[in-house]
Design an enzyme around this catalytic site. Structure first.
Site, PDB file in Angstrom:
ATOM      1  N   GLU A   1      -0.479  -9.317  -0.447  1.00 43.67           N
ATOM      2  CA  GLU A   1      -1.920  -9.557  -0.261  1.00 43.67           C
ATOM      3  C   GLU A   1      -2.645  -9.632  -1.604  1.00 43.67           C
ATOM      4  O   GLU A   1      -3.533 -10.463  -1.796  1.00 43.67           O
ATOM      5  CB  GLU A   1      -2.515  -8.460   0.635  1.00 43.67           C
ATOM      6  CG  GLU A   1      -2.031  -8.590   2.078  1.00 43.67           C
ATOM      7  CD  GLU A   1      -2.344  -7.370   2.938  1.00 43.67           C
ATOM      8  OE1 GLU A   1      -2.011  -6.244   2.504  1.00 43.67           O
ATOM      9  OE2 GLU A   1      -2.913  -7.531   4.018  1.00 43.67           O
TER      10      GLU A   1
ATOM     11  N   ALA B   1       0.870  -1.174   0.000  1.00 42.11           N
ATOM     12  CA  ALA B   1       0.000   0.000   0.000  1.00 42.11           C
ATOM     13  C   ALA B   1       0.906   1.223   0.000  1.00 42.11           C
ATOM     14  O   ALA B   1       2.071   1.157   0.404  1.00 42.11           O
ATOM     15  CB  ALA B   1      -0.885  -0.017   1.232  1.00 42.11           C
TER      16      ALA B   1
ATOM     17  N   GLY C   1       0.630  -4.916   0.903  1.00 41.42           N
ATOM     18  CA  GLY C   1      -0.518  -5.014  -0.003  1.00 41.42           C
ATOM     19  C   GLY C   1      -0.194  -5.746  -1.304  1.00 41.42           C
ATOM     20  O   GLY C   1      -1.088  -6.293  -1.949  1.00 41.42           O
TER      21      GLY C   1
ATOM     22  N   GLU D   1       4.096  -4.873   7.748  1.00 38.90           N
ATOM     23  CA  GLU D   1       3.263  -3.835   8.379  1.00 38.90           C
ATOM     24  C   GLU D   1       3.607  -3.555   9.838  1.00 38.90           C
ATOM     25  O   GLU D   1       3.594  -2.393  10.259  1.00 38.90           O
ATOM     26  CB  GLU D   1       1.774  -4.214   8.280  1.00 38.90           C
ATOM     27  CG  GLU D   1       1.180  -4.075   6.893  1.00 38.90           C
ATOM     28  CD  GLU D   1       1.374  -5.300   6.027  1.00 38.90           C
ATOM     29  OE1 GLU D   1       2.148  -6.208   6.409  1.00 38.90           O
ATOM     30  OE2 GLU D   1       0.762  -5.366   4.949  1.00 38.90           O
TER      31      GLU D   1
HETATM   32  N1  DAK Z   1       4.618   3.276  -0.697  1.00 38.46           N
HETATM   33  C1  DAK Z   1       5.029   4.454  -1.253  1.00 38.46           C
HETATM   34  N2  DAK Z   1       6.187   4.585  -1.933  1.00 38.46           N
HETATM   35  C2  DAK Z   1       6.965   3.504  -2.045  1.00 38.46           C
HETATM   36  C3  DAK Z   1       6.610   2.247  -1.473  1.00 38.46           C
HETATM   37  C4  DAK Z   1       5.373   2.165  -0.773  1.00 38.46           C
HETATM   38  N3  DAK Z   1       4.929   1.020  -0.237  1.00 38.46           N
HETATM   39  N4  DAK Z   1       7.601   1.368  -1.746  1.00 38.46           N
HETATM   40  C5  DAK Z   1       8.529   2.048  -2.449  1.00 38.46           C
HETATM   41  N5  DAK Z   1       8.146   3.319  -2.642  1.00 38.46           N
HETATM   42  C6  DAK Z   1       8.852   4.385  -3.364  1.00 38.46           C
HETATM   43  C7  DAK Z   1      10.039   4.921  -2.542  1.00 38.46           C
HETATM   44  O1  DAK Z   1       9.588   5.896  -1.623  1.00 38.46           O
HETATM   45  C8  DAK Z   1      10.895   5.512  -3.646  1.00 38.46           C
HETATM   46  O2  DAK Z   1      10.360   6.749  -4.021  1.00 38.46           O
HETATM   47  P1  DAK Z   1      11.309   8.027  -4.386  1.00 38.46           P
HETATM   48  O3  DAK Z   1      12.111   8.252  -3.162  1.00 38.46           O
HETATM   49  O4  DAK Z   1      12.138   7.534  -5.555  1.00 38.46           O
HETATM   50  O5  DAK Z   1      10.350   9.112  -4.723  1.00 38.46           O
HETATM   51  C9  DAK Z   1      10.705   4.560  -4.793  1.00 38.46           C
HETATM   52  O6  DAK Z   1       9.489   3.849  -4.519  1.00 38.46           O
HETATM   53  C10 DAK Z   1      11.808   3.529  -4.933  1.00 38.46           C
HETATM   54  O7  DAK Z   1      11.957   2.893  -3.683  1.00 38.46           O
HETATM   55  P2  DAK Z   1      13.370   2.759  -2.933  1.00 38.46           P
HETATM   56  O8  DAK Z   1      14.280   3.870  -3.312  1.00 38.46           O
HETATM   57  O9  DAK Z   1      13.091   2.559  -1.490  1.00 38.46           O
HETATM   58  O10 DAK Z   1      13.909   1.421  -3.603  1.00 38.46           O
HETATM   59  P3  DAK Z   1      14.887   0.335  -2.959  1.00 38.46           P
HETATM   60  O11 DAK Z   1      15.245  -0.598  -4.052  1.00 38.46           O
HETATM   61  O12 DAK Z   1      16.003   0.989  -2.187  1.00 38.46           O
HETATM   62  O13 DAK Z   1      13.992  -0.438  -1.894  1.00 38.46           O
HETATM   63  C11 DAK Z   1      11.993  -1.584  -1.103  1.00 38.46           C
HETATM   64  C12 DAK Z   1      12.895  -1.199  -2.326  1.00 38.46           C
HETATM   65  C13 DAK Z   1      10.735  -2.276  -1.666  1.00 38.46           C
HETATM   66  C14 DAK Z   1      12.753  -2.579  -0.217  1.00 38.46           C
HETATM   67  C15 DAK Z   1      11.653  -0.306  -0.318  1.00 38.46           C
HETATM   68  O14 DAK Z   1      11.154   0.668  -1.249  1.00 38.46           O
HETATM   69  C16 DAK Z   1      10.611  -0.529   0.718  1.00 38.46           C
HETATM   70  O15 DAK Z   1      10.923  -1.058   1.797  1.00 38.46           O
HETATM   71  N6  DAK Z   1       9.371  -0.105   0.441  1.00 38.46           N
HETATM   72  C17 DAK Z   1       8.293  -0.184   1.368  1.00 38.46           C
HETATM   73  C18 DAK Z   1       7.809  -1.629   1.450  1.00 38.46           C
HETATM   74  C19 DAK Z   1       6.722  -1.781   2.465  1.00 38.46           C
HETATM   75  O16 DAK Z   1       6.914  -1.578   3.650  1.00 38.46           O
HETATM   76  N7  DAK Z   1       5.561  -2.168   1.963  1.00 38.46           N
HETATM   77  C20 DAK Z   1       4.435  -2.398   2.799  1.00 38.46           C
HETATM   78  C21 DAK Z   1       3.654  -1.153   2.877  1.00 38.46           C
HETATM   79  S1  DAK Z   1       2.430  -1.308   4.138  1.00 38.46           S
HETATM   80  C22 DAK Z   1      -4.510  -1.016   5.792  1.00 38.46           C
HETATM   81  C23 DAK Z   1      -4.518  -1.081   4.421  1.00 38.46           C
HETATM   82  C24 DAK Z   1      -3.454  -1.622   3.789  1.00 38.46           C
HETATM   83  C25 DAK Z   1      -2.362  -2.066   4.474  1.00 38.46           C
HETATM   84  C26 DAK Z   1      -2.360  -1.991   5.859  1.00 38.46           C
HETATM   85  C27 DAK Z   1      -3.420  -1.467   6.515  1.00 38.46           C
HETATM   86  N8  DAK Z   1      -5.578  -0.392   6.469  1.00 38.46           N
HETATM   87  C28 DAK Z   1      -5.971   0.884   5.976  1.00 38.46           C
HETATM   88  C29 DAK Z   1      -5.923  -0.833   7.791  1.00 38.46           C
HETATM   89  C30 DAK Z   1      -1.206  -2.487   3.785  1.00 38.46           C
HETATM   90  C31 DAK Z   1      -0.041  -1.960   4.210  1.00 38.46           C
HETATM   91  C32 DAK Z   1       1.146  -2.056   3.411  1.00 38.46           C
HETATM   92  O17 DAK Z   1       1.177  -2.568   2.316  1.00 38.46           O
END
Ligand code: DAK
Length: 261
Positions: free
Chosen positions: A111, A63, A108, A131
């Site tokens: 998921e 997400a 997400g 998360e």
């Molecule tokens: N959201 C927004 N931007 C993201 C992103 C994300 N999930 N993942 C990556 N990006 C963006 C980065 O901010 C970066 O943007 P710029 O700085 O270039 O503008 C760009 O994508 C490239 O990412 P990185 O520079 O970080 O690339 P790396 O290769 O160094 O790292 C990575 C890749 C996938 C390991 C890293 O980007 C990362 O850790 N990303 C976040 C992964 C993550 O934590 N995903 C889970 C998100 S939480 C709910 C509804 C839904 C959910 C929960 C609750 N309710 C409302 C109750 C679901 C939650 C999730 O999915």
């Protein structure tokens, strides 16, 4: 620019999540475009859908964290419902859906892949539910579908630790069915989709319904439901054609366009 691109290739369709600047993260606009793309699929002719991510680094990196950072509880519930409604729609789509996971499938993204019928991935794929590291819980069905797919023990470990998991581990625990080199993934997904598309569409749709509905039922009720639905494939073109061709040693020709008989 559309955040979801739908391409139809004969009896199969490919939906590409297209938000490469954020590794295909699911902002509300991305969810809206995926929903519209799913609604536009011609279910009379398309027999299998593949979902993948744009580029060669990420399926969906979760997400959109930037969209969630300042959300209130009420906003978060609405955002969760938006994703959950879409993922339920994908899960219940009458045709099979294959996730071709071409990189990060986090939060997400993992998921989304779990709402599909079948998951295959590239060697660089990375799975996880990070998360709790962000101070939230999985919100698009992760706690439910992960436990159903790989068992509660492994699901709990992955969700509580928030650790990432590589493709070979995902294969070992049964989260994915197969792993391919990145440049072979889409060809493999299309080969699998076309193999499904060649079979009798009513029987394939009924099989999907039986498996999905049955998983939520006690076994006695589940097999009773299967018996009830089993009859629905009889007196159809494909049942008559499939069985008579078997007996006369000919190749059956499933109907080109889906109809209820
Ligand atoms: N959201 C927004 N931007 C993201 C992103 C994300 N999930 N993942 C990556 N990006 C963006 C980065 O901010 C970066 O943007 P710029 O700085 O270039 O503008 C760009 O994508 C490239 O990412 P990185 O520079 O970080 O690339 P790396 O290769 O160094 O790292 C990575 C890749 C996938 C390991 C890293 O980007 C990362 O850790 N990303 C976040 C992964 C993550 O934590 N995903 C889970 C998100 S939480 C709910 C509804 C839904 C959910 C929960 C609750 N309710 C409302 C109750 C679901 C939650 C999730 O999915």
């Amino acid at each position: 620019m559309a955040f979801a691109i739908l391409e139809t290739k004969g009896a199969i369709a490919v939906l590409t999540v297209n938000n490469p600047k954020a590794l295909n993260a699911l902002s509300p606009a991305v969810l809206t475009d995926i929903n519209a793309a799913i609604d536009s699929i011609d279910l009379d002719t398309v027999r299998c859908l593949i979902i993948t991510g744009a580029g060669d680094k990420s399926f969906v990196a979760g997400a959109d964290i930037s969209a969630m950072v300042h959300m209130s509880k009420a906003d978060a519930c609405a955002y969760s419902k938006m994703g959950n409604d879409l993922f339920l729609k994908i899960e219940a789509l009458p045709i099979p859906v294959i996730a071709a996971i071409n990189g990060f499938a986090l939060g997400g993204g993992c998921e989304l892949s779990m709402s599909c019928d079948i998951r295959i991935c590239s060697e660089n794929a990375m799975f996880g539910q990070p998360e709790v590291q962000l101070g939230i819980t999985p919100g698009y069905g992760g706690t439910q579908r992960m436990a159903r797919l790989v068992g509660a023990g492994i699901a709990k470990e992955l969700i509580y630790t928030a650790r990432n998991m590589k493709a070979d581990d995902a294969l070992r625990i049964g989260l994915v069915n197969a792993v391919y080199p990145q440049d072979e993934l889409m060809a493999a997904a299309e080969k699998l989709a076309n193999k499904i598309a060649k079979n009798a569409p009513i029987a394939v749709r009924l099989s999907k319904q039986m498996i999905n509905d049955g998983l939520a039922l006690p076994i006695a009720e589940a097999v009773a439901m299967e018996s009830n639905l089993f009859g629905n494939s009889f007196e159809t073109h494909d049942q008559v054609e499939g069985m008579s061709c078997f007996l006369s040693r000919e190749k059956p020709k499933p109907k080109a366009v889906f109809t209820n008989n």
